[in-house]
Write a protein that holds these residues in place. Structure first.
Motif, short mmCIF file in Angstrom:
data_model
loop_
_atom_site.label_atom_id
_atom_site.label_comp_id
_atom_site.label_asym_id
_atom_site.label_seq_id
_atom_site.Cartn_x
_atom_site.Cartn_y
_atom_site.Cartn_z
N THR A 160 0.88 -1.17 0.00
CA THR A 160 0.00 0.00 0.00
C THR A 160 0.91 1.21 0.00
OG1 THR A 160 -0.14 0.13 2.41
CG2 THR A 160 -1.84 -1.17 1.30
N SER A 174 -3.42 3.72 0.43
CA SER A 174 -4.20 3.25 -0.71
C SER A 174 -4.69 1.82 -0.47
CB SER A 174 -3.35 3.28 -1.98
OG SER A 174 -2.35 2.27 -1.93
N ARG A 175 -5.50 1.33 -1.37
CA ARG A 175 -5.87 -0.09 -1.34
C ARG A 175 -4.63 -0.90 -1.66
NH1 ARG A 175 -5.63 -1.71 -6.45
NH2 ARG A 175 -6.09 -0.26 -8.12
N ALA A 176 -4.67 -2.20 -1.40
CA ALA A 176 -3.52 -3.06 -1.69
C ALA A 176 -3.28 -3.13 -3.20
CB ALA A 176 -3.75 -4.45 -1.13
N ILE A 177 -2.05 -2.91 -3.60
CA ILE A 177 -1.65 -2.99 -5.00
C ILE A 177 -0.81 -4.25 -5.13
CG2 ILE A 177 -0.36 -1.87 -6.85
CD1 ILE A 177 -1.07 0.80 -5.35
N THR A 226 2.51 -5.89 2.19
CA THR A 226 1.40 -6.74 2.59
C THR A 226 1.26 -7.88 1.58
OG1 THR A 226 -0.92 -6.75 3.28
CG2 THR A 226 -0.37 -5.38 1.38
#
Length: 148
Positions: free
Chosen positions: A84, A88-91, A124
């Protein structure tokens, strides 16, 4: 992922590997993020957007727009190692921060500061969804009855 032709200098910080580019870059500056290796690297890439396909193996898409008109490109994977950036959302999968478009089919230098990326980034992972049966689409229809 290839490191391009940039000279890379490595520095260990918080148990993770960060790579800083040397002064001999000839293409445009980009920032590579690889969550599988937990590395962030400044590298030199061709300014031609069509050549970004070689880096990802597929045509990349814009996952995030950053300040200074930079964009974060990714292959759009569904599960695996991820990160992230700035909440942000997980990329998922490797990504590349590149500069704004400077002409048809060309990108400019990434203006985002590498130290800022290091501070905002968190590692993550995202697992594949577990389903007991076949995946089906659910739809909902709303009927509005106008007042009489």
């Amino acid at each position: 992922m290839s490191a391009g032709t940039a000279q890379l200098i490595r520095r260990q910080t918080d148990g993770h590997e960060y790579q800083y580019g040397g002064n001999s870059m000839r293409g445009v500056r980009a920032i590579s993020i690889d969550p599988a290796k937990e590395t962030i690297a400044v590298l030199e890439i061709s300014p031609e957007t069509r050549l970004l396909r070689r880096f990802f193996g597929v045509t990349p898409s814009v996952a995030l727009r950053l300040t200074k008109r930079d964009v974060l490109l990714t292959a759009g994977l569904e599960d695996g190692e991820a990160f992230t950036i700035g909440g942000s959302r997980a990329i998922i999968g490797p990504a590349l921060i590149v500069g704004r478009r400077i002409g048809p089919g060309e990108r400019g230098q990434a203006r985002t500061n590498l130290d800022d990326v290091v501070k905002m980034l968190r590692w993550t992972s995202v697992g594949a969804p577990v389903c007991s049966g076949p995946v089906t689409r659910t739809s909902m229809r709303a009927i509005v009855d106008p007042p009489h």
